[in-house]
Design a protein around this motif. Structure first.
Motif, PDB file in Angstrom:
ATOM      1  N   SER A  86     -13.090  16.872  43.847  1.00 40.35           N
ATOM      2  CA  SER A  86     -12.896  17.035  45.144  1.00 40.35           C
ATOM      3  C   SER A  86     -11.311  17.621  45.120  1.00 40.35           C
ATOM      4  CB  SER A  86     -12.990  15.923  45.861  1.00 40.35           C
ATOM      5  OG  SER A  86     -12.294  14.856  45.661  1.00 40.35           O
ATOM      6  N   GLY A  87     -10.926  18.148  46.204  1.00 43.16           N
ATOM      7  CA  GLY A  87      -9.464  18.644  46.101  1.00 43.16           C
ATOM      8  C   GLY A  87      -8.962  18.921  47.632  1.00 43.16           C
ATOM      9  N   LYS A  88      -7.843  18.964  47.874  1.00 42.85           N
ATOM     10  CA  LYS A  88      -7.308  19.477  49.397  1.00 42.85           C
ATOM     11  C   LYS A  88      -6.923  20.596  49.399  1.00 42.85           C
ATOM     12  CE  LYS A  88      -3.120  18.087  51.028  1.00 42.85           C
ATOM     13  NZ  LYS A  88      -2.196  17.135  51.494  1.00 42.85           N
ATOM     14  N   VAL A  89      -7.216  21.424  50.447  1.00 41.74           N
ATOM     15  CA  VAL A  89      -6.778  22.960  50.662  1.00 41.74           C
ATOM     16  C   VAL A  89      -5.130  22.833  51.264  1.00 41.74           C
ATOM     17  CG1 VAL A  89      -7.012  25.060  51.955  1.00 41.74           C
ATOM     18  CG2 VAL A  89      -9.074  23.816  51.131  1.00 41.74           C
ATOM     19  N   ASP A  90      -4.322  22.988  50.258  1.00 44.51           N
ATOM     20  CA  ASP A  90      -3.072  22.719  50.641  1.00 44.51           C
ATOM     21  C   ASP A  90      -2.445  23.775  51.670  1.00 44.51           C
ATOM     22  OD1 ASP A  90      -0.608  21.167  50.515  1.00 44.51           O
ATOM     23  OD2 ASP A  90       0.334  22.848  49.419  1.00 44.51           O
ATOM     24  N   LYS A  91      -2.664  25.121  51.211  1.00 40.92           N
ATOM     25  CA  LYS A  91      -2.134  26.197  51.928  1.00 40.92           C
ATOM     26  C   LYS A  91      -2.906  27.554  51.609  1.00 40.92           C
ATOM     27  CE  LYS A  91       2.222  28.861  51.504  1.00 40.92           C
ATOM     28  NZ  LYS A  91       3.308  28.892  51.177  1.00 40.92           N
ATOM     29  N   TYR A  92      -3.291  28.357  52.781  1.00 44.72           N
ATOM     30  CA  TYR A  92      -3.848  29.678  52.422  1.00 44.72           C
ATOM     31  C   TYR A  92      -2.749  30.562  52.191  1.00 44.72           C
ATOM     32  CZ  TYR A  92      -8.701  28.135  53.788  1.00 44.72           C
ATOM     33  OH  TYR A  92      -9.605  27.489  53.806  1.00 44.72           O
ATOM     34  N   LEU A  93      -2.972  31.615  51.446  1.00 44.65           N
ATOM     35  CA  LEU A  93      -2.153  32.501  50.903  1.00 44.65           C
ATOM     36  C   LEU A  93      -2.314  34.136  51.626  1.00 44.65           C
ATOM     37  CD1 LEU A  93      -1.715  31.511  47.343  1.00 44.65           C
ATOM     38  CD2 LEU A  93      -0.157  31.005  49.300  1.00 44.65           C
ATOM     39  N   VAL A  94      -3.521  33.840  52.406  1.00 44.40           N
ATOM     40  CA  VAL A  94      -4.045  35.277  52.968  1.00 44.40           C
ATOM     41  C   VAL A  94      -4.617  34.921  54.312  1.00 44.40           C
ATOM     42  CG1 VAL A  94      -4.906  36.190  50.818  1.00 44.40           C
ATOM     43  CG2 VAL A  94      -6.327  34.727  52.071  1.00 44.40           C
ATOM     44  N   ARG A  95      -4.573  35.872  55.183  1.00 46.44           N
ATOM     45  CA  ARG A  95      -4.980  35.727  56.517  1.00 46.44           C
ATOM     46  C   ARG A  95      -6.097  36.524  56.744  1.00 46.44           C
ATOM     47  NH1 ARG A  95       0.892  36.354  59.617  1.00 46.44           N
ATOM     48  NH2 ARG A  95       1.940  34.784  58.587  1.00 46.44           N
ATOM     49  N   MET A 149     -10.066  24.087  56.973  1.00 46.89           N
ATOM     50  CA  MET A 149      -8.670  24.006  57.529  1.00 46.89           C
ATOM     51  C   MET A 149      -7.932  23.433  56.622  1.00 46.89           C
ATOM     52  SD  MET A 149      -9.154  25.104  60.793  1.00 46.89           S
ATOM     53  CE  MET A 149      -7.348  24.931  61.364  1.00 46.89           C
ATOM     54  N   GLU A 150      -6.434  24.042  56.609  1.00 40.80           N
ATOM     55  CA  GLU A 150      -5.558  23.487  55.487  1.00 40.80           C
ATOM     56  C   GLU A 150      -5.303  22.090  55.910  1.00 40.80           C
ATOM     57  OE1 GLU A 150      -1.958  25.942  56.613  1.00 40.80           O
ATOM     58  OE2 GLU A 150      -2.501  27.458  55.138  1.00 40.80           O
ATOM     59  N   GLY A 151      -5.200  21.228  54.740  1.00 43.33           N
ATOM     60  CA  GLY A 151      -4.964  19.879  54.747  1.00 43.33           C
ATOM     61  C   GLY A 151      -6.497  19.259  54.764  1.00 43.33           C
ATOM     62  N   ASP A 152      -7.674  19.693  54.648  1.00 46.82           N
ATOM     63  CA  ASP A 152      -8.922  19.401  54.706  1.00 46.82           C
ATOM     64  C   ASP A 152      -9.255  18.945  53.298  1.00 46.82           C
ATOM     65  OD1 ASP A 152      -9.119  19.096  57.485  1.00 46.82           O
ATOM     66  OD2 ASP A 152     -10.659  20.748  57.426  1.00 46.82           O
ATOM     67  N   TYR A 153      -9.888  17.993  53.091  1.00 48.62           N
ATOM     68  CA  TYR A 153     -10.455  17.752  51.482  1.00 48.62           C
ATOM     69  C   TYR A 153     -11.932  18.477  51.392  1.00 48.62           C
ATOM     70  CZ  TYR A 153      -6.723  14.692  50.672  1.00 48.62           C
ATOM     71  OH  TYR A 153      -5.383  14.228  50.304  1.00 48.62           O
ATOM     72  N   VAL A 154     -12.193  18.900  50.238  1.00 44.44           N
ATOM     73  CA  VAL A 154     -13.396  19.510  50.099  1.00 44.44           C
ATOM     74  C   VAL A 154     -14.058  19.200  48.754  1.00 44.44           C
ATOM     75  CG1 VAL A 154     -13.122  21.443  51.491  1.00 44.44           C
ATOM     76  CG2 VAL A 154     -12.607  21.649  49.068  1.00 44.44           C
ATOM     77  N   GLU A 155     -15.481  19.242  48.579  1.00 43.60           N
ATOM     78  CA  GLU A 155     -16.121  18.828  47.124  1.00 43.60           C
ATOM     79  C   GLU A 155     -16.130  20.156  46.461  1.00 43.60           C
ATOM     80  OE1 GLU A 155     -16.881  15.956  45.943  1.00 43.60           O
ATOM     81  OE2 GLU A 155     -16.259  15.098  48.050  1.00 43.60           O
ATOM     82  N   VAL A 156     -16.189  19.881  45.139  1.00 41.27           N
ATOM     83  CA  VAL A 156     -16.504  21.253  44.098  1.00 41.27           C
ATOM     84  C   VAL A 156     -17.464  22.075  44.663  1.00 41.27           C
ATOM     85  CG1 VAL A 156     -16.358  21.602  41.679  1.00 41.27           C
ATOM     86  CG2 VAL A 156     -15.001  19.704  42.446  1.00 41.27           C
ATOM     87  N   ASP A 157     -17.088  23.209  44.574  1.00 39.48           N
ATOM     88  CA  ASP A 157     -18.250  24.365  44.772  1.00 39.48           C
ATOM     89  C   ASP A 157     -18.459  24.494  46.409  1.00 39.48           C
ATOM     90  OD1 ASP A 157     -18.640  25.320  42.364  1.00 39.48           O
ATOM     91  OD2 ASP A 157     -20.240  23.664  41.893  1.00 39.48           O
ATOM     92  N   THR A 158     -17.535  24.100  47.388  1.00 37.66           N
ATOM     93  CA  THR A 158     -17.708  24.242  48.580  1.00 37.66           C
ATOM     94  C   THR A 158     -17.021  25.396  48.899  1.00 37.66           C
ATOM     95  OG1 THR A 158     -17.423  21.781  49.140  1.00 37.66           O
ATOM     96  CG2 THR A 158     -17.084  23.299  50.912  1.00 37.66           C
ATOM     97  N   ALA A 159     -17.835  26.100  49.856  1.00 42.97           N
ATOM     98  CA  ALA A 159     -17.176  27.579  50.277  1.00 42.97           C
ATOM     99  C   ALA A 159     -16.053  27.261  51.190  1.00 42.97           C
ATOM    100  CB  ALA A 159     -18.280  28.332  50.568  1.00 42.97           C
ATOM    101  N   ILE A 160     -14.804  27.726  50.897  1.00 41.45           N
ATOM    102  CA  ILE A 160     -13.774  27.443  52.017  1.00 41.45           C
ATOM    103  C   ILE A 160     -13.217  28.904  52.596  1.00 41.45           C
ATOM    104  CG2 ILE A 160     -13.047  25.473  50.760  1.00 41.45           C
ATOM    105  CD1 ILE A 160     -10.591  27.533  49.753  1.00 41.45           C
ATOM    106  N   ILE A 161     -13.705  29.932  52.420  1.00 42.49           N
ATOM    107  CA  ILE A 161     -13.331  31.303  52.678  1.00 42.49           C
ATOM    108  C   ILE A 161     -14.361  32.248  52.614  1.00 42.49           C
ATOM    109  CG2 ILE A 161     -12.154  32.081  50.699  1.00 42.49           C
ATOM    110  CD1 ILE A 161     -10.006  33.303  52.233  1.00 42.49           C
ATOM    111  N   GLU A 162     -14.518  33.150  53.597  1.00 38.98           N
ATOM    112  CA  GLU A 162     -15.427  34.222  53.478  1.00 38.98           C
ATOM    113  C   GLU A 162     -14.933  35.540  53.403  1.00 38.98           C
ATOM    114  OE1 GLU A 162     -19.162  36.352  55.992  1.00 38.98           O
ATOM    115  OE2 GLU A 162     -18.399  34.272  56.571  1.00 38.98           O
ATOM    116  N   VAL A 163     -15.124  36.332  52.290  1.00 38.67           N
ATOM    117  CA  VAL A 163     -14.751  37.608  52.188  1.00 38.67           C
ATOM    118  C   VAL A 163     -15.748  38.783  52.305  1.00 38.67           C
ATOM    119  CG1 VAL A 163     -13.578  39.171  50.380  1.00 38.67           C
ATOM    120  CG2 VAL A 163     -12.832  36.918  50.608  1.00 38.67           C
TER     121      VAL A 163
END
Length: 66
Positions: free
Chosen positions: A1-10, A46-60
């Motif tokens: 698992s890990g924490k999304v610290d900061k997005y670098l795109v909008r 969201m920035e600051g949220d914790y997620v499990e490995v292989d969790t989708a965090i962004i849609e392109v």
């Protein structure tokens, strides 16, 4: 698992394979890179949220390859 610290795109930003999209903290500091070409459509985490490995965090939305 890990924490999304900061997005670098909008939303609406164009990305290509290798574009840095987020900074992740998980037993270290990692830069998440896009694997596809297209435009950022949505953020699922969201920035600051914790997620499990292989969790989708962004849609392109994939670029048309015509």
């Amino acid at each position: 698992s890990g924490k999304v610290d900061k997005y670098l795109v909008r939303k609406g930003d164009k990305v290509t394979p290798g574009t840095a999209v987020a900074e992740i903290i998980s037993e270290g500091y990692f830069t998440l890179l896009s694997e596809v070409a297209g435009r950022v459509k949505e953020f699922y985490v969201m920035e600051g949220d914790y997620v499990e490995v292989d969790t989708a965090i962004i849609e392109v939305e994939l670029a048309n390859e015509e």
